[in-house]
Write a protein that holds these residues in place. Structure first.
Motif, PDB file in Angstrom:
ATOM      1  N   LEU A 106       0.825  -1.204   0.000  1.00  0.00           N
ATOM      2  CA  LEU A 106       0.000   0.000   0.000  1.00  0.00           C
ATOM      3  C   LEU A 106       0.864   1.261   0.000  1.00  0.00           C
ATOM      4  O   LEU A 106       2.028   1.235   0.401  1.00  0.00           O
ATOM      5  CB  LEU A 106      -0.884   0.038   1.260  1.00  0.00           C
ATOM      6  N   VAL A 107       0.274   2.361  -0.400  1.00  0.00           N
ATOM      7  CA  VAL A 107       0.889   3.669  -0.182  1.00  0.00           C
ATOM      8  C   VAL A 107       0.711   3.975   1.296  1.00  0.00           C
ATOM      9  O   VAL A 107      -0.404   4.101   1.793  1.00  0.00           O
ATOM     10  CB  VAL A 107       0.223   4.756  -1.045  1.00  0.00           C
ATOM     11  N   ASP A 108       1.824   4.062   2.028  1.00  0.00           N
ATOM     12  CA  ASP A 108       1.811   4.229   3.483  1.00  0.00           C
ATOM     13  C   ASP A 108       1.518   5.698   3.824  1.00  0.00           C
ATOM     14  O   ASP A 108       2.351   6.568   3.583  1.00  0.00           O
ATOM     15  CB  ASP A 108       3.186   3.804   4.011  1.00  0.00           C
ATOM     16  N   PRO A 109       0.351   6.002   4.394  1.00  0.00           N
ATOM     17  CA  PRO A 109       0.016   7.403   4.677  1.00  0.00           C
ATOM     18  C   PRO A 109       0.888   8.017   5.765  1.00  0.00           C
ATOM     19  O   PRO A 109       1.113   9.233   5.763  1.00  0.00           O
ATOM     20  CB  PRO A 109      -1.453   7.338   5.107  1.00  0.00           C
ATOM     21  N   VAL A 110       1.374   7.191   6.695  1.00  0.00           N
ATOM     22  CA  VAL A 110       2.221   7.725   7.774  1.00  0.00           C
ATOM     23  C   VAL A 110       3.586   8.114   7.215  1.00  0.00           C
ATOM     24  O   VAL A 110       4.091   9.215   7.475  1.00  0.00           O
ATOM     25  CB  VAL A 110       2.366   6.704   8.919  1.00  0.00           C
ATOM     26  N   ARG A 111       4.179   7.230   6.438  1.00  0.00           N
ATOM     27  CA  ARG A 111       5.476   7.529   5.826  1.00  0.00           C
ATOM     28  C   ARG A 111       5.360   8.725   4.875  1.00  0.00           C
ATOM     29  O   ARG A 111       6.255   9.583   4.835  1.00  0.00           O
ATOM     30  CB  ARG A 111       5.992   6.301   5.075  1.00  0.00           C
ATOM     31  N   GLY A 112       4.273   8.807   4.135  1.00  0.00           N
ATOM     32  CA  GLY A 112       4.083   9.926   3.227  1.00  0.00           C
ATOM     33  C   GLY A 112       4.048  11.248   3.971  1.00  0.00           C
ATOM     34  O   GLY A 112       4.655  12.242   3.534  1.00  0.00           O
TER      35      GLY A 112
END
Length: 279
Positions: A106-112
Motif C-alpha cells: 500500500l501507499v503508506d500514509p504515515v510515511r508519506g
C-alpha cells in the motif's frame, strides 16, 4: 488571624480545536508542534480503501500482541512507555517487519506524511528524524486497538510524564516543548470511541499529587470531575493531532462490528533545529 486554606482543583486551560475535511498539510502539523493549536481533526484524511486494507493486515499480523504494561489493548509495534532505552529499541527492531506488514504494498500514509514534513522542516532549517540511541532507532508508527471495559476504552492520561521520564536520552527534552500525538484511524466502531480532551494540562506537581509522576496514567474521575472537556467524533479515514500534554482519553465504544484501530506516533521539538519522531 488564621484563615483556612482553600484547596484548588485542577487548573483549567483553554483549548484551541480545529477541524476540516481533506488532506492534511505540513502547516497543520507545524501549528500543533508550535503549540498554536491544541487539536486538529482532519476528516477523510486518507482513503477508505487504504484504511480497510490496513485493518485487515492488522487482524492477521503475525506480530499482533496483547499489552502487558497495565494499559489494556492489542498492538503491533513498540512503545517506549515504562521501558528503558535498551528494551524499547530492541522491541522496535523486533517489531519493524510487522509494522511494515501493516502496509504491505500500500501507499503508506504515515510515511508519506513524515517525508513531506521532513522536506518542509528542512526548508525552515529544522531536521526531522526518528528518535535513536546507541541501542537502535524508533519505528515510524505502531498500531493499537484499546480494550478497556469501563467508562473509557482508554483511561484519561497525559503523554508528557512518560516522555519526561523516558530512559532514552533524547526524548526528555521534547517534554519541555509540545509533545504531539499523531493518530490515523483505519477503523472505527459504529458508536463511541471518541477522543475526549479535558481542558487541563497537568504540571509535574499535579502528577505528583495523583501518584502519576512517571506515567501520567490514569487520572481518576474524581480528579477530573470539575474539568470541562470536548469530544472529537472520529470516522475511519480520519487523522487527529493533539497536544499530548492535555489530559485525554477514549470513550467506550458500542455497537457490533468494527473495532477502533489507530496508527499512532509522537513527535516534538527537542531543540529549535530538531524534531524527533517515535512511538
Amino acid at each position: 488571624m488564621m484563615t483556612a486554606e482553600v484547596s484548588k482543583g485542577p487548573a483549567i486551560s483553554p483549548l484551541t480545536m480545529k477541524e476540516r475535511t481533506g488532506s492534511i498539510s505540513t502547516a497543520d502539523i507545524i501549528s500543533v508542534l508550535k503549540g498554536e493549536v491544541t487539536s486538529l481533526h482532519i476528516r477523510q484524511g486518507f482513503s477508505i480503501e487504504v484504511a480497510d486494507a490496513i485493518t485487515a493486515n492488522f487482524a492477521r499480523n503475525a506480530g499482533l500482541k496483547e499489552r502487558k504494561d497495565g494499559v489494556p489493548g492489542q498492538y503491533v509495534g513498540a512503545s517506549h512507555y515504562r521501558k528503558d532505552a535498551v528494551g524499547y529499541f530492541a522491541d522496535a527492531a523486533n517489531a519493524r517487519p510487522f509494522v511494515g506488514a501493516l502496509f504491505g504494498s500500500l501507499v503508506d500514509p504515515v510515511r508519506g506524511l513524515f517525508d513531506a514534513l521532513k522536506r518542509e522542516l528542512h526548508d525552515q532549517g529544522t531536521e526531522l528524524r526518528l528518535a535513536r540511541s546507541a541501542h537502535g532507532e524508533a519505528n515510524i508508527c505502531r498500531a493499537l486497538c484499546w480494550s478497556g471495559t469501563g467508562m473509557y476504552t482508554l483511561e484519561p492520561h497525559d503523554d508528557v510524564a512518560q516522555v519526561l521520564c523516558a530512559a532514552n536520552e533524547e526524548l526528555p527534552a521534547v517534554a519541555h516543548n509540545t509533545v504531539v500525538a499523531l493518530n490515523f484511524y483505519p477503523s472505527m466502531p459504529q458508536e463511541g470511541g471518541n477522543l475526549r480532551i479535558w481542558r487541563h494540562k497537568p504540571t509535574v506537581a499535579d502528577r505528583k499529587s495523583q501518584g502519576l509522576e512517571t506515567t501520567g496514567y490514569p487520572y481518576s474521575a474524581g480528579y477530573l470531575e470539575a474539568v470541562p472537556y470536548q469530544d472529537i467524533e472520529l470516522k475511519a479515514g480520519d487523522i487527529a493531532l493533539i497536544d499530548g500534554g492535555f489530559v485525554h482519553g477514549v470513550t467506550q465504544q458500542s455497537g457490533s462490528g468494527k473495532r477502533r484501530l489507530l496508527l499512532n506516533c509522537f513527535l516534538g521539538f527537542a531543540r529549535p533545529d530538531l524534531v524527533l519522531w517515535w512511538t
